[in-house]
Design an enzyme around this catalytic site. Sequence first.
Site, PDB file in Angstrom:
ATOM      1  CD  GLU A   1      -2.482  -0.582   2.859  1.00 32.43           C
ATOM      2  OE1 GLU A   1      -1.870  -0.038   3.791  1.00 32.43           O
ATOM      3  OE2 GLU A   1      -3.712  -0.794   3.051  1.00 32.43           O
ATOM      4  CE  LYS A   9       5.137   5.495   7.149  1.00 33.47           C
ATOM      5  NZ  LYS A   9       5.102   6.817   7.445  1.00 33.47           N
ATOM      6  CG  ASP A  23       3.654  12.771   4.957  1.00 29.91           C
ATOM      7  OD1 ASP A  23       3.679  12.579   6.136  1.00 29.91           O
ATOM      8  OD2 ASP A  23       4.159  13.813   4.155  1.00 29.91           O
ATOM      9  CE1 TYR A  66      -2.800   2.149   9.520  1.00 28.23           C
ATOM     10  CE2 TYR A  66      -2.825   4.202   8.160  1.00 28.23           C
ATOM     11  CZ  TYR A  66      -2.423   3.579   9.337  1.00 28.23           C
ATOM     12  OH  TYR A  66      -2.054   4.381  10.306  1.00 28.23           O
ATOM     13  CE  LYS A 108       9.097   6.932   6.104  1.00 38.43           C
ATOM     14  NZ  LYS A 108       9.791   7.747   6.768  1.00 38.43           N
ATOM     15  CB  CYS A 114      32.870  20.993  27.059  1.00 42.17           C
ATOM     16  SG  CYS A 114      31.056  21.421  27.030  1.00 42.17           S
ATOM     17  CB  CYS A 137      31.402  23.394  31.127  1.00 41.46           C
ATOM     18  SG  CYS A 137      31.786  21.775  30.607  1.00 41.46           S
ATOM     19  CB  CYS A 185      31.244  17.540  27.402  1.00 44.69           C
ATOM     20  SG  CYS A 185      31.295  18.547  29.036  1.00 44.69           S
ATOM     21  CB  CYS A 230      28.759  20.159  31.425  1.00 43.33           C
ATOM     22  SG  CYS A 230      28.280  20.769  29.783  1.00 43.33           S
TER      23      CYS A 230
HETATM   24  S1  IVH Z   1       0.500   0.194   9.158  1.00 40.54           S
HETATM   25  C1  IVH Z   1       1.227  -2.211  12.711  1.00 40.54           C
HETATM   26  N1  IVH Z   1      -0.200   1.370   6.704  1.00 40.54           N
HETATM   27  O1  IVH Z   1       2.995   5.273   9.363  1.00 40.54           O
HETATM   28  C2  IVH Z   1       1.374  -1.344  11.452  1.00 40.54           C
HETATM   29  N2  IVH Z   1       0.814   2.611   8.408  1.00 40.54           N
HETATM   30  O2  IVH Z   1       5.315   4.890  10.745  1.00 40.54           O
HETATM   31  C3  IVH Z   1       0.921   0.018  11.727  1.00 40.54           C
HETATM   32  N3  IVH Z   1       0.922   5.009   7.821  1.00 40.54           N
HETATM   33  O3  IVH Z   1       1.475   5.621  12.514  1.00 40.54           O
HETATM   34  C4  IVH Z   1       0.707   0.960  10.562  1.00 40.54           C
HETATM   35  N4  IVH Z   1       0.247   4.833   5.596  1.00 40.54           N
HETATM   36  O4  IVH Z   1       0.121   6.732  10.421  1.00 40.54           O
HETATM   37  C5  IVH Z   1       0.331   1.538   7.964  1.00 40.54           C
HETATM   38  N5  IVH Z   1      -0.600   1.905   4.570  1.00 40.54           N
HETATM   39  C6  IVH Z   1      -0.254   2.047   5.930  1.00 40.54           C
HETATM   40  C7  IVH Z   1       0.147   3.546   6.461  1.00 40.54           C
HETATM   41  C8  IVH Z   1       0.530   3.587   7.458  1.00 40.54           C
HETATM   42  C9  IVH Z   1       0.835   5.644   6.441  1.00 40.54           C
HETATM   43  C10 IVH Z   1       1.548   5.700   8.882  1.00 40.54           C
HETATM   44  C11 IVH Z   1       0.612   5.721  10.158  1.00 40.54           C
HETATM   45  C12 IVH Z   1       1.626   4.972  11.513  1.00 40.54           C
HETATM   46  C13 IVH Z   1       2.948   5.290  10.493  1.00 40.54           C
HETATM   47  C14 IVH Z   1       4.067   4.521  10.982  1.00 40.54           C
END
Ligand code: IVH
Length: 678
Positions: free
Chosen positions: A119, A121, A123, A231, A320, A414, A417, A432, A438
């Site tokens: 899927e 990810k 944002d 998801y 990513k 440092c 300090c 340090c 410090c």
């Molecule tokens: S699964 C146990 N699926 O990513 C698995 N997360 O870095 C938990 N997120 O807090 C998350 N798209 O906000 C899952 N297709 C996706 C996602 C997703 C975005 C985010 C989510 C989570 C964060 C973790």
Amino acid sequence: MNAKAAPAALRREAAALREQLQSHNLRYYVHDDPQISDAEYDSLLRRLQEIEAAHPELKTPDSPTQRVGAAPLAAFEPVRHLQPMLSLGNAFSLEELRQFDRRVRERLGADAAPCYACEPKFDGLAVNLCYRDGVLVSGATRGDGETGEDITANLRTLNAIPLRLQGSAPPHLIEVRGEVYMPLRGFAELNARAEREGEKVFVNPRNAAAGSLRQLDPRVTAARPLRFCAYGVGHLAGWPEPDSQARLLEQLRHWGLPISPLLEVAFDIDAAIAYFQRLEAQRPNLDYAIDGAVFKVDRIDWQHRLGSAARAPRWAIACKFAAEEAATKLEGVEFQVGRTGTLTPVARLQPVFVGGVTVANATLHNADEIERLGVRLGDTVVVRRAGDVIPQVVRAVPELRPEGARQIRFPDACPACASPLERAPGTVAVRCTGGLVCPAQRRESIRHFASREAMDIEGLGEKLIEQLVARDLVRTVVDLYRLAREQLLSLERMAEKSADNLLAAIDASRQTTLARFLYALGIREVGQATARILAGEFGSLDALMAADAERLQELRDIGPVAAGHVHAFFDNPDNRAVIAALRGAGITWPEAERATGELPLAGQSWVLTGTLESLTREQARERLEALGASVAGSVSRQTRVVVAGSRAGSKLTKARALGVEVIDEAELLRRLQYNAGL
Ligand code: IVH
């Protein structure tokens, strides 16, 4: 008979309108196949509003007119998730993705060939929607993973979130996990309007989504263009668990929840990589921000077998996209001293817009990194920023180097300090050696101690800590508990009222939890999740302090490095003295009644009610107690779970009224098995 009662015809019309509106919502958000225009939708909604206004008895809680019902809140209440909301491990390259697949296969055994549900990810912001018998009863932010904020009223305003699940036999209880996000077009329009009206503009769609959900007045949220995509699932009771991630999501879709149209199942890791590349190519055409792809082992039984480490499941990973980069000028380098004395070179940059925000500082990590980059003051450098990661300098551009660009020199002492610096053999960190001498180390450790996630001393901000340390009023965290009113009043900009408030906040922090206290101590590698695990496993500080390295190593979810740091910390007489002094200053927490070792249900109170089919109540009690739970005869707020057999009566009603989790027999058996590690 009530003279104003709605005629049957109106009642039928209202019901039909609700159904039509709901079905258009589904067509729009779940099936991406709208059949009427927005104007037509609005006119249906207005007709329903008219009828309901004239005949309020026709309103139903899940009517589309009831999305924006609630009055503004004073604050968000905390809500505990039934199952923790985990985060995800990250892969920053395809090689790391392959490593993930190797780890998964190693753990599953030689002949396992996992498929992956893939899927985007998103944002946005993770939320948890709780449906009881098909009705949306609460919606929360992720928070710290265990407890989030109750934003039900705001989430109800999203048309993409069904107020009631479709179908005649929804699960008894389900936590739906998903992301709330703001589509790019809506974001651009929102910012354009804000700019016209001289209001605050958001830096990126994620902040806009977060800001929109954090509104105390749901009418504001309702006016924001927010979407939701499901998801996953947290707790699920009263429904057989699907056997694959893809089927689980398909089921959510049947219930009327939007899922990603880009969901695919990859046959193996090569297919998952191909998916990732296709998604990256598609990214510029999408109407919402994504920052990578998420891959989940498709078979649910394998997900269970893989389990999770402290914060993230072992069966899922986020891969990513390469982070965004931009070139700018390195104007200077400062050296920051952290809580443990480590010096971090921080690049001061000509501000540049990258990865959705303006960046003026970036980390250079350490001396080795500066050398590796070969970067000089005044150089043009390439800065990278992805998601929430701290911006980094990735390379210098020597071709553009101005004449006379100077080398970056690590200080000899440092900067805070003037104590000598040391570089522990085998590490890159320069530290340090000043310790408590410090001021920078003292400031940072006090800041950590007082932070919201630790002792939560409200009002003890950075500026104040700086003054307290500079005047030597506070040398260690223990001194916080000895501060006198007059001392506070002698500080700059400290009025009587603020001094009293601060003293009250310090006093209030004396009542804490063991987990918070452990986190506040600032033991290396012990973040909130690890602190919570330690507190849960040992139950008391004395038991933890008495544990030898071996015992710590045995703990599930705690790595050998963290175990080593924990043991070394408590072995150190200075640390023991600080702990004794803090306890002497009145810091306390509820101690678990007995140290129950590693029992998974330790400290939980369960209640059994109604008739169970496959085992007697006595047997159920024995098995629960064997896992560390206590079994009580009546339901209270302290009750963790109520098991309702057939013909359950008043205890069940009370549990529902108190919002205590209720599970059925099948779920009990599943948990008994799961917790017994079978
Ligand atoms: S699964 C146990 N699926 O990513 C698995 N997360 O870095 C938990 N997120 O807090 C998350 N798209 O906000 C899952 N297709 C996706 C996602 C997703 C975005 C985010 C989510 C989570 C964060 C973790």
